[in-house]
Motif scaffolding. Structure first.
Motif, short mmCIF file in Angstrom:
data_model
loop_
_atom_site.label_atom_id
_atom_site.label_comp_id
_atom_site.label_asym_id
_atom_site.label_seq_id
_atom_site.Cartn_x
_atom_site.Cartn_y
_atom_site.Cartn_z
N ILE A 192 0.34 -36.60 51.88
CA ILE A 192 -0.37 -36.51 53.15
C ILE A 192 -1.26 -35.28 53.19
CG2 ILE A 192 -0.10 -36.32 55.65
CD1 ILE A 192 2.45 -37.87 55.47
N ASN A 193 -0.73 -34.15 52.72
CA ASN A 193 -1.51 -32.91 52.79
C ASN A 193 -2.72 -32.94 51.88
OD1 ASN A 193 -0.21 -30.69 54.55
ND2 ASN A 193 1.54 -31.59 53.50
N SER A 194 -2.63 -33.64 50.74
CA SER A 194 -3.78 -33.71 49.85
C SER A 194 -4.93 -34.48 50.49
CB SER A 194 -3.39 -34.35 48.51
OG SER A 194 -3.02 -35.71 48.69
N VAL A 195 -4.61 -35.60 51.14
CA VAL A 195 -5.64 -36.41 51.79
C VAL A 195 -6.23 -35.67 52.98
CG1 VAL A 195 -6.10 -38.55 53.03
CG2 VAL A 195 -4.66 -38.58 50.99
N LEU A 504 -0.16 -26.08 48.15
CA LEU A 504 -0.95 -26.37 46.96
C LEU A 504 -1.75 -27.66 47.16
CD1 LEU A 504 1.60 -25.50 44.13
CD2 LEU A 504 -0.22 -24.08 45.09
N ALA A 505 -1.18 -28.62 47.88
CA ALA A 505 -1.91 -29.86 48.14
C ALA A 505 -3.10 -29.61 49.07
CB ALA A 505 -0.97 -30.91 48.76
N LEU A 506 -2.90 -28.72 50.06
CA LEU A 506 -3.97 -28.40 50.99
C LEU A 506 -5.09 -27.60 50.34
CD1 LEU A 506 -2.00 -27.40 54.21
CD2 LEU A 506 -3.51 -29.36 53.96
N THR A 507 -4.77 -26.89 49.28
CA THR A 507 -5.76 -26.02 48.66
C THR A 507 -6.21 -26.56 47.30
OG1 THR A 507 -3.91 -24.68 47.79
CG2 THR A 507 -4.93 -23.98 49.86
N ILE A 508 -5.38 -26.40 46.28
CA ILE A 508 -5.80 -26.74 44.91
C ILE A 508 -6.13 -28.21 44.78
CG2 ILE A 508 -5.07 -26.79 42.50
CD1 ILE A 508 -3.40 -24.32 43.03
N LEU A 575 1.51 -30.30 59.22
CA LEU A 575 0.72 -31.52 59.27
C LEU A 575 -0.03 -31.63 60.59
CD1 LEU A 575 3.13 -34.16 57.66
CD2 LEU A 575 1.06 -33.18 56.66
N PHE A 576 0.62 -31.26 61.68
CA PHE A 576 -0.04 -31.32 62.98
C PHE A 576 -1.16 -30.29 63.07
CE2 PHE A 576 4.22 -33.01 63.75
CZ PHE A 576 3.91 -34.21 64.37
N ILE A 577 -0.96 -29.13 62.42
CA ILE A 577 -2.02 -28.12 62.39
C ILE A 577 -3.23 -28.66 61.63
CG2 ILE A 577 -2.64 -25.83 61.54
CD1 ILE A 577 0.24 -24.98 62.02
N THR A 578 -2.97 -29.31 60.49
CA THR A 578 -4.06 -29.87 59.69
C THR A 578 -4.82 -30.93 60.46
OG1 THR A 578 -2.76 -29.47 57.68
CG2 THR A 578 -4.64 -30.98 57.50
N VAL A 579 -4.09 -31.83 61.11
CA VAL A 579 -4.73 -32.88 61.91
C VAL A 579 -5.54 -32.27 63.04
CG1 VAL A 579 -4.29 -34.82 63.45
CG2 VAL A 579 -3.03 -34.64 61.31
N GLY A 580 -4.99 -31.22 63.68
CA GLY A 580 -5.69 -30.58 64.78
C GLY A 580 -7.01 -29.95 64.35
N PHE A 581 -7.01 -29.26 63.21
CA PHE A 581 -8.24 -28.64 62.74
C PHE A 581 -9.24 -29.67 62.23
CE2 PHE A 581 -5.89 -24.68 62.90
CZ PHE A 581 -6.87 -23.75 63.19
#
Length: 631
Positions: A192-195, A504-508, A575-581
């Motif tokens: 989920i974080n990679s997508v 690492l999924a959110l970045t690399i 995950l909620f922070i990522t969706v929010g941004f």
């Protein structure tokens, strides 16, 4: 330095790294009948049916049930209490293995324990190689199969633009997500974080960079297309947020999530039909969607010359009247524009163009004459990276057709499938032998048919569909092999550095899979005024496809694997922070662009980059705090 020399150096280093991993792993044991790929190089003692049960120091560990999500064990590698060093601890706890073909944790702590810096350098190079293999497989194998499949099925540009095309350009993201969900416990952390991380990067950084580069051009983009894409994207994010709040999803809920993209495609197609009738166009069929980086955009309701200029590069050069002649199929370069930087080949029709389509020069491509020494050296060094795929993926392009490779792929593709079948866990030995028998038998039959009914000069003129479908299917197989290893490496790096794999999924992982978007979209926007529309539209349509289809298919497979029980999503505030941004970036663009008369400017670009900077800082800070608390 020419591209040829760079690729010689890259392939040489990649070959050395690959051989190092082969030498330092018990790779042969993993390919034995009934042994699991998840052995990770740990010696199997008393293993049966692919289940690895290791007893070290009197401790019995069932590896097939352990995952890296359990940091209570794996996070103690640094302290290694009760053991002389970290290597002894790793050998005593084989469950601390990411499930790849190589055991990266053992490689760092045991094989490179006296040369840790060298080991980290090797892992960094291997990470770059895996990203390259994902992009190169899409550019040189998968996209050409999709293009041929579109031609064989006689798809209109509209249908191809909403089905096959985005699948080709979004393949690296899609299969990285699927590999994460089908792995051992890393679906929530990595998949989920990679997508979502890639979506935030593209919609903020890529759009921001493009806006800064074209701010002085004062180019106006289509308002109808922009609002349509962002509204659908925001609705998709809202549905995903609902799934995350519930914390679980059944197979029908996952299918409903995927169907949002189907509704999107149908809406675009219906809109095109209405617009076509309203314009009274002389064009046959639907007015085509113009496919772009990652997906597509349609003509919508453009005004005046701006709308027509968008089609300038796709229209027939011989058309001089006021009714533009739209081609019956999509141009070749459109099919892999997002991954073109990874391609080793250039279409002959593209080479003749006086101006490169993506804004850079392909002077150093291998199909262009280069010094004999470099071309020969390149051919030798590319063997570990290219030959395995070339020998197992059928290619029916005129420029790359080879009867020798065709016969080899007809034989080796079924054999590869049989070998992969035997790398599964918990398989019955007899089923493995049957798989090998079927694979070798099918390979012999297919290779004989290929030898009898193909010629060296050109691809088959008849019965072309089996070859195209074979290339399509085997490209998917290689996607999954490479993506699975990429996810395994990232999870291993998370354990080695004590970092949650989600970061690492959110970045690399997000950055690696989005580099094609950044370079291609920026080059297109700087190339000419028409490219700005393509770049901006693709920066939203592409991530939306990856979210709905890539993440949606992953959830469907995960829910289907669970059977009657819903797939439980691990609760993670990140995950909620990522969706929010992600929503914040879309809303910022939705506010700024209409107020600036749909002209990308510095306010939009700087604002989006600031949003991403805040997002990244917040996520890293949370990861550091939570990591220190867990230790």
């Amino acid at each position: 330095m020419k591209n040829t020399r760079f690729r010689v150096l890259f392939n040489g280093i990649s070959t050395v790294v690959f051989l190092i991993f082969m030498y330092n792993s018990n790779f042969g044991e993993k390919w034995k009948l009934g042994s699991g790929v998840y052995g990770g190089g740990i010696h199997q003692i008393g293993g049966k049916h692919g289940r690895i049960i290791t007893e070290i120091h009197g401790i019995s560990s069932n590896v097939s049930k352990a995952t890296l999500s359990d940091y209570k064990i794996c996070s103690q590698i640094f302290k290694h209490e009760g053991y002389q060093n970290s290597c002894d601890y790793v050998l005593a706890h084989p469950e601390c293995n990411s499930g790849g073909y190589f055991n990266y944790i053992k490689f760092i702590y045991c094989d490179c324990k006296k040369f840790s810096i060298f080991g980290y350098l090797i892992l960094a190079i291997w990470l770059a190689v895996l990203f390259y293999l994902l992009g190169n497989t899409a550019a040189d194998y998968f996209c050409c199969s999709l293009e041929k499949l579109s031609e064989l099925l006689k798809m209109s540009p509209t249908v191809a633009g909403v089905t096959l095309l985005p699948f080709g350009n979004g393949a690296p993201d899609v299969f990285a997500s699927i590999a994460a969900f089908m792995g051992r416990g890393s679906g929530d952390d990595v998949g989920i974080n990679s997508v979502l991380g890639g979506a935030v990067f593209v919609t903020c950084v890529v759009v921001g960079v493009v806006s800064l580069f074209v701010a002085d051009k004062r180019v106006q983009i289509d308002k109808t297309c922009f609002i349509r894409d962002l509204c659908f994207f925001l609705f998709s994010i809202a549905c995903l947020t609902l799934i995350l709040l519930i914390g679980e999803v059944g197979i029908w809920g996952a299918i409903a999530f995927v169907s949002i993209y189907v509704v999107y495609g149908l809406y675009v197609a219906v809109t095109e039909i209405i617009n076509k009738k309203g314009r009274g166009s002389k064009l046959d069929g639907l007015t085509p969607l113009l496919p772009v980086v990652g997906s597509f955009f349609s003509s919508c309701n453009g005004e005046g010359e701006g709308d027509q200029s968008m089609y300038a590069s796709l229209l027939s050069p011989d058309s001089h009247d006021n009714s533009p002649e739209v081609p019956s199929k999509l141009p070749h370069w459109i099919w892999n524009v997002n991954v073109a930087i990874y391609s080793d080949y250039t279409k002959s029709g593209v080479e003749d163009s006086s101006r490169p389509l993506w804004g850079w020069n392909d002077e150093g491509e291998m199909n262009v004459e280069s010094p004999c020494s470099f071309s020969t050296l390149f051919s030798i060094l590319e063997i570990p990276l290219s030959i395995p795929r070339r020998l197992t993926i059928p290619i029916v392009e005129e420029e790359r057709w080879s009867k020798v490779y065709a016969i080899a792929s007809a034989f080796l593709a079924p054999v590869l499938l049989a070998v992969l079948w035997n790398t599964q866990e918990e398989i019955v030995p007899m089923s493995g032998k049957i798989a090998y028998f079927i694979g070798v038998s099918a390979g012999c039959i297919f290779s004989v048919l290929a030898f009898l009914y193909t010629c060296p000069e050109h691809p088959p003129r008849r019965f072309l569909f089996p070859w195209v479908f074979g290339g399509f299917f085997m490209s998917i197989i290689w996607f999954y092999i490479v993506a699975n290893e990429l996810v395994a490496l990232l999870v291993s790096l998370g354990t080695i550095f004590g970092v949650n794999p989600s970061i690492l999924a959110l970045t690399i992982l997000a950055w690696g899979n989005s580099m094609g978007d950044l370079m291609s979209n920026t080059a297109l926007a700087m190339n000419d005024r028409n490219g700005v529309q393509i770049a901006m539209s693709g920066s939203y349509a592409g991530p939306m496809f990856n979210t709905l289809i890539g993440l949606g298919i992953s959830l469907v497979l995960a829910a289907w694997y669970k059977g009657s029980e819903p797939y439980v999503i691990q609760q993670d505030n990140g995950l909620f922070i990522t969706v929010g941004f992600l929503a914040a970036g879309l809303i910022w663009a939705l506010i700024v662009l209409p107020q600036s008369d749909m002209r990308p400017n510095r306010i939009l670009g700087v604002g989006l980059i600031i949003i991403y900077g805040i997002f990244l800082s917040l996520q890293v800070s949370i990861a550091v705090v939570s990591g220190s608390q867990s230790i």
